[in-house]
Design an enzyme around this catalytic site. Structure first.
Site, PDB file in Angstrom:
ATOM      1  N   LYS A   1      -0.304   4.777   4.712  1.00  0.00           N
ATOM      2  CA  LYS A   1      -1.246   3.859   5.354  1.00  0.00           C
ATOM      3  C   LYS A   1      -0.819   3.593   6.792  1.00  0.00           C
ATOM      4  CE  LYS A   1      -3.696  -0.516   4.671  1.00  0.00           C
ATOM      5  NZ  LYS A   1      -5.026   0.117   4.801  1.00  0.00           N
TER       6      LYS A   1
ATOM      7  N   HIS B   1       0.842  -1.197   0.000  1.00  0.00           N
ATOM      8  CA  HIS B   1       0.000   0.000   0.000  1.00  0.00           C
ATOM      9  C   HIS B   1       0.880   1.250   0.000  1.00  0.00           C
ATOM     10  CE1 HIS B   1      -3.084  -2.902   1.287  1.00  0.00           C
ATOM     11  NE2 HIS B   1      -3.940  -2.035   0.793  1.00  0.00           N
TER      12      HIS B   1
END
Length: 238
Positions: free
Chosen positions: A135, A131
């Site tokens: 995040k 990600h």
């Protein structure tokens, strides 16, 4: 069906609002907008609360939906055990739809992963997720969702971010997290025996897919009885 959008000023909230259009959004709620759910008085089967905020809002969110008898879709992640209990208790009174990932593709990936686990013997299983570098939760809620589905078919111990020397234990499920750039989301599962390997992978090209899945789920949950539902239930209804 009208949506009461909680977390409307966030990244996903904005995408969902643009996709749904003004005709489907009954209210936009967010701390950044200077309002809260209790500022609005909605009730009835024609409304659904969609939450793209933060798990810390769980108690207030649940109290509002139960009080107004509103279906609730939870798309936030990172809930602790107490918050999960509150959600399941609420599902005895109202329809609650919850998923760590609103992608229909991820739901299909989870189904395939479970089927492979059931039929591929004592294979080694590893999950890799990637990600963007902003995040907060590690591993991703989606990686844990996939791991839980695998463990429904085979009892395995999680090894998150393997960092100790030594041979790989037999009953281990490895979960590894990568964080870089603006990566939307990638989840890969490897199933390996000494003779062969199966790899399945899902890549999100943009966040609109999560909003599209949330809209589909919201349209479905408003017609359900009180209970706890997820993407697996949505897929099985088609």
């Amino acid at each position: 069906m009208k949506i009461i959008l909680n977390g409307a000023a966030g990244r996903m909230g904005k995408i969902l609002a643009d996709m749904a259009g003004n005709e489907k959004i009954a209210a936009r709620v967010d701390v950044a907008l200077g309002n809260k759910l209790t500022d609005f008085d909605f009730s009835g089967n024609n409304y659904c609360v969609v939450d793209f905020s933060n798990h810390s809002a769980t108690r207030d969110l649940i109290n509002y939906c139960v009080d107004k008898n509103l279906p609730l879709l939870i798309a936030s992640t990172g809930h602790n055990d107490d918050e999960i209990k509150i959600i399941h208790d609420a599902a005895k009174k109202i329809p609650v739809f919850m998923s760590a990932n609103m992608s229909l593709g991820i739901a299909l990936l989870a189904d395939i992963a479970q089927r492979i686990t059931e039929n591929f013997g004592a294979c080694d299983i590893e999950i890799i997720e990637a990600h963007h570098n902003q995040k907060l939760d590690v591993p991703s809620g989606t990686a844990l969702l996939l791991a839980d589905r695998i463990r429904e078919s085979r009892k395995l111990d999680f090894n998150i971010g393997r960092h100790e020397n030594g041979k790989r234990p037999e009953n281990e499920l490895g979960i590894h997290s990568l964080r870089y750039g603006a990566e939307v989301g990638m989840h890969e599962i490897i199933f390996a025996t000494p003779e062969e390997k199966i790899t399945i992978k899902h890549e999100a090209n943009n966040r609109a897919l999560f909003a599209r899945g949330a809209l589909k789920a919201a349209e479905w949950i408003v017609n359900q009885k009180p209970g706890f539902y997820n993407m697996r239930d949505l897929l099985r209804s088609n």
